[in-house]
Scaffold this motif. Structure first.
Motif, PDB file in Angstrom:
ATOM      1  N   VAL A  71       0.979  -1.117  -0.046  1.00  0.00           N
ATOM      2  CA  VAL A  71      -0.031   0.052   0.057  1.00  0.00           C
ATOM      3  C   VAL A  71       0.906   1.441  -0.163  1.00  0.00           C
ATOM      4  O   VAL A  71       0.629   2.232  -0.718  1.00  0.00           O
ATOM      5  CB  VAL A  71      -0.933  -0.046   1.255  1.00  0.00           C
ATOM      6  N   LEU A  95      -0.342   5.441  -7.191  1.00  0.00           N
ATOM      7  CA  LEU A  95      -1.208   4.542  -8.012  1.00  0.00           C
ATOM      8  C   LEU A  95      -2.425   4.122  -7.024  1.00  0.00           C
ATOM      9  O   LEU A  95      -3.246   3.698  -7.698  1.00  0.00           O
ATOM     10  CB  LEU A  95      -0.446   3.335  -8.371  1.00  0.00           C
ATOM     11  N   HIS A  96      -2.379   4.683  -5.832  1.00  0.00           N
ATOM     12  CA  HIS A  96      -3.669   4.302  -5.046  1.00  0.00           C
ATOM     13  C   HIS A  96      -5.006   5.104  -5.651  1.00  0.00           C
ATOM     14  O   HIS A  96      -5.973   4.768  -5.203  1.00  0.00           O
ATOM     15  CB  HIS A  96      -3.387   4.224  -3.577  1.00  0.00           C
ATOM     16  N   ARG A  97      -4.488   6.144  -6.370  1.00  0.00           N
ATOM     17  CA  ARG A  97      -5.485   7.154  -6.886  1.00  0.00           C
ATOM     18  C   ARG A  97      -6.217   6.225  -8.181  1.00  0.00           C
ATOM     19  O   ARG A  97      -7.219   6.548  -8.796  1.00  0.00           O
ATOM     20  CB  ARG A  97      -5.064   8.190  -7.426  1.00  0.00           C
ATOM     21  N   VAL A  98      -5.278   4.962  -8.808  1.00  0.00           N
ATOM     22  CA  VAL A  98      -5.747   4.521  -9.978  1.00  0.00           C
ATOM     23  C   VAL A  98      -6.526   3.348  -9.526  1.00  0.00           C
ATOM     24  O   VAL A  98      -7.581   3.036 -10.309  1.00  0.00           O
ATOM     25  CB  VAL A  98      -4.680   4.166 -10.781  1.00  0.00           C
ATOM     26  N   ILE A 112      -8.503  -0.406  -4.151  1.00  0.00           N
ATOM     27  CA  ILE A 112      -8.185  -1.085  -3.152  1.00  0.00           C
ATOM     28  C   ILE A 112      -9.051  -1.644  -2.176  1.00  0.00           C
ATOM     29  O   ILE A 112      -9.733  -0.893  -1.543  1.00  0.00           O
ATOM     30  CB  ILE A 112      -6.745  -0.471  -2.530  1.00  0.00           C
ATOM     31  N   ASN A 156      -9.630  -4.302   1.178  1.00  0.00           N
ATOM     32  CA  ASN A 156      -9.031  -5.330   2.215  1.00  0.00           C
ATOM     33  C   ASN A 156     -10.294  -5.971   2.786  1.00  0.00           C
ATOM     34  O   ASN A 156     -11.431  -5.433   3.270  1.00  0.00           O
ATOM     35  CB  ASN A 156      -8.477  -4.324   3.351  1.00  0.00           C
TER      36      ASN A 156
END
Lengths: 597, 101
Positions: free
Chosen positions: B84, B92-95, B98, B100
């Motif tokens: 993460v 890339l957490h904007r792309v 994600i 859990n």
């Protein structure tokens, strides 16, 4: 030549403070080398997280070497050195590839690019990078300052200790992760139980916004809800000052909130991709970094929620974003259900109000018209979709006359209907003036002026005293459409127009009576503007001309007033066609039924 | 690489232990081969992936682009905290979506 993994050549392991390795120029072997370096660093007292970061930086550096290889370099090994100092680590990579131009500042590529992140990662994970591109040899040095534990303890103890430290770090990370999820969940449970205890949505929303700011370490959270009619995003709960107090239009191209709302996607901003100069959020001067999220339920946009920070290096982390998404979705659900409830209530209230208004209006109309021999009387009051304040009345004055009333109270619904009832009572309370319409109007206006002006309303009224003995009609008119009279002898109808302002406009008004003879065969028509303003599908109005023409035509016919009323209703209906009537249509007809012209 | 299909619209794959220069391309290619026309969602479970580098990121982006071009979605499931952090570092957490679980 590919060196097998066991042959990672350990060149040096100086007093436990340096290591030098040699690996083949291929992905698998360089990966083994980087793992070996991390294990060495951890063994030398470098923290697990720092060692993992350096491992990644080293992999990226080695991958670059592998990728920029050519036929000759493939056969040449890559040399890797790691030095652990008192305050940090130095890593060196020496390859024999053609090398490449190292940019001044490595930037992240476009989000859709499948490569080009290696140099950025090296830069981000280390403090200082030097790259020397030589003939047949390239040397890359990476430095990173980090705390290093003194390796005074025997190696076995030390490695145990670092393993413990790593375990501890992992545990800390997991606890953080769990606690953030736990916090989100507890918040939601708390909100649910609070909602059940009937707290208002604004209170609930403002508490949620505060919690969200705390959980995401945001300096501010801006919640906006969409007003579907105006297409504006309004700050919620409404506040008079602060960020979000000014509404933002959905089509505002400068607003990141509007952009997120229109695209239904998260929109980010930070110093490298800042807010537009004229973005309302930027003009507030508060946020440098943030993300805007659209609140959507069942594919319907409800609003936006935006997290913002004044500054600092770090964008919001995915854990924080996930908290925002969860709480945002929960809020969207609450907003949607509240709105549904409101809409249902409103429909119910409106329907009930219309029923009440209609029943007041019905109660004002006389159950039966008095006998008025030699004349016959007929009246009609057709309510439009929205009940208004029209009414008519006919009161017998002894056996010698009849007082006819027609009125139109401005406005619609219950207020108009109530004032209509007051007006009707006012008229009924003054029997001494029943045969003097002008006096009656003046008196009613004087008595009711306060009631009407207090609520900024007024009513137009026409009164007619029908004198059965003298066969004449005395009319007084307060701002009402004229009373039309057609006599057999005249080719043109007479219009008895208003002689003063409507009731409730001026405190003291003198009205003047108009007398007109009603010989055999005459017809007189009291009406409200709902008749003359009736529109057909082309938008043309029936008009006073239409009424006059009908009245002239009705003059020579032998008919009771009720027949004429049916004829007028039919004429109005065929004119209107399928176009709905906007206003009440009320009229009173007087016809001489005993004599033919 | 393990693939299983809990739902005919979803292709769930597990990331290899390491998504690096030596394995990322193979992972990308085998996942693309496993994608059928009916799959609208690709779930990449990274629970067992302990190391990810820029070539691994490139493979994930390639799969993400593949799903977008089909009008579908890709989700990253159960990434480790370190993974993460890497997504965050490279933004890339904007792309990626994600999750859990």
């Amino acid at each position: 030549m590919i060196l097998p993994s066991a042959n990672l050549n350990l060149l040096q392991a100086n007093a436990g403070r340096s290591v030098a390795l040699r690996c083949a120029c291929d992905f698998e072997d360089v990966r083994r080398a980087s793992v070996a370096v991390r294990e060495f660093l951890v063994g030398e007292g470098v923290g697990g997280e720092e060692a993992a970061g350096l491992e990644l930086a080293l992999v990226e550096a080695l991958n670059n070497a592998v990728e920029h290889t050519d036929g000759r370099a493939t056969d040449m090994p890559i040399e890797v050195e790691a030095h652990v100092m008192a305050d940090g680590v130095v890593l060196r990579v020496c390859d024999h590839t053609p090398g490449f131009e190292w940019p001044e500042q490595a930037e992240l590529p476009d989000e859709t690019s499948e490569s080009g992140r290696g140099l950025f990662l090296i830069q981000a994970l280390t403090d200082r990078v030097e790259y020397f591109r030589g003939k047949g040899t390239n040397l890359l040095t990476m430095r990173k300052a980090c705390p290093v534990r003194v390796a005074a303890i025997p190696l076995t103890q030390e490695s145990l200790r670092s393993e413990n430290a790593e375990l501890e770090e992992t545990l800390t990370g997991m606890t953080e992760e769990l606690s953030s999820n736990y916090e989100t969940l507890t918040s939601i449970f708390r909100y649910s139980s609070e909602l059940a205890s009937a707290r208002s949505l604004p209170e609930f929303a403002s508490e949620l916004v505060q919690d969200l700011a705390r959980m995401t370490c945001a300096d501010g959270v801006v919640l906006r809800l969409l007003d579907e009619q105006s297409g504006m995003l309004h700050g919620y709960p409404p506040s008079e000052s602060g960020i979000g107090s000014e509404p933002v239009a959905l089509d505002n191209r400068d607003s990141i909130e509007a952009a997120s709302a229109s695209s239904l996607e998260d929109r980010w901003f930070d110093p490298s991709g800042p807010l537009a100069e004229t973005d309302p959020l930027r003009m507030s001067g508060k946020f440098q970094i943030g993300v805007s999220h659209a609140l959507v339920l069942n594919e319907r946009l409800l609003g936006t929620i935006t997290l913002g920070r004044r500054g600092g290096e770090y964008a919001f982390r995915s854990r924080e974003i996930s908290v925002m998404h969860t709480l945002g979705d929960f809020l969207a659900f609450q907003v949607a259900s509240e709105r549904l409830q409101e809409e249902r209530m409103k429909t119910r209230v409106v329907r009930r109000e219309l029923e009440i208004a209609a029943s007041i209006q019905r109660s004002m109309l006389p159950a039966k018209l008095p006998v008025a021999t030699p004349y016959s009387l007929a009246a009609s009051c057709v309510s439009a979709r929205e009940v208004g304040g029209d009414f008519y009345d006919a009161i017998a004055v002894g056996e010698v006359g009849v007082l006819l009333v027609i009125a139109d109270v401005m406005g619609k619904g219950i207020p108009a209907a109530l004032l209509g009832a007051i007006l009707r009572s006012g008229i009924h309370s003054m029997p001494q003036y029943f045969d003097q319409p002008a006096m009656l109007l003046s008196a009613v206006n004087r008595v009711l002026y306060d009631d009407f002006s207090r609520v900024d309303m007024f009513a137009t009224v026409a009164l007619g005293y029908l004198d059965l003995k003298e066969r004449r009609l005395c009319v007084a008119n307060a701002g009402h459409p004229p009373v039309l009279v057609a006599s057999p002898g005249a080719n043109v109808h007479t219009a008895l127009a208003s002689s003063g302002p409507p009731i409730g406009v001026l405190p003291a008004v003198e009205f003047h009576p108009d007398w007109v003879k009603l010989p055999a065969g005459s017809r007189a028509l009291f009406h409200t503007d709902g008749l003359t303003e009736l529109s057909n599908f082309e938008g043309q109005m029936f008009g006073e001309g239409g009424l006059g023409t009908w009245l002239q035509g009705a003059r020579g016919v032998q008919a009771e007033a009720s027949d004429l009323a049916a004829s007028l209703a039919g004429r109005l209906g065929s004119f209107r066609g399928a176009t709905p009537a906007r206003d009440d249509q009320t009229f009173v007809l007087i016809a001489d039924s005993l004599h033919t012209p | 690489m393990n693939t299983n299909t809990p739902n005919s619209h979803i292709l769930a794959v597990q990331g290899t232990k390491e998504l690096n220069g030596s394995g990322a391309t193979a992972f990308r290619d085998s996942t693309k081969r496993a994608l059928a026309a009916t799959h609208t969602i690709l779930e990449v479970d990274l629970a067992g992936t302990t190391f990810l580098d820029s070539t691994g990121l490139g493979a994930l982006i390639s799969l993400h682009k593949e799903m977008c071009s089909r009008g579908g979605q890709m989700r990253i499931v159960n990434p480790s905290p370190v993974t993460v952090q890497l997504f965050e570092l490279t933004r890339l957490h904007r792309v990626f979506e994600i999750q859990n679980r």
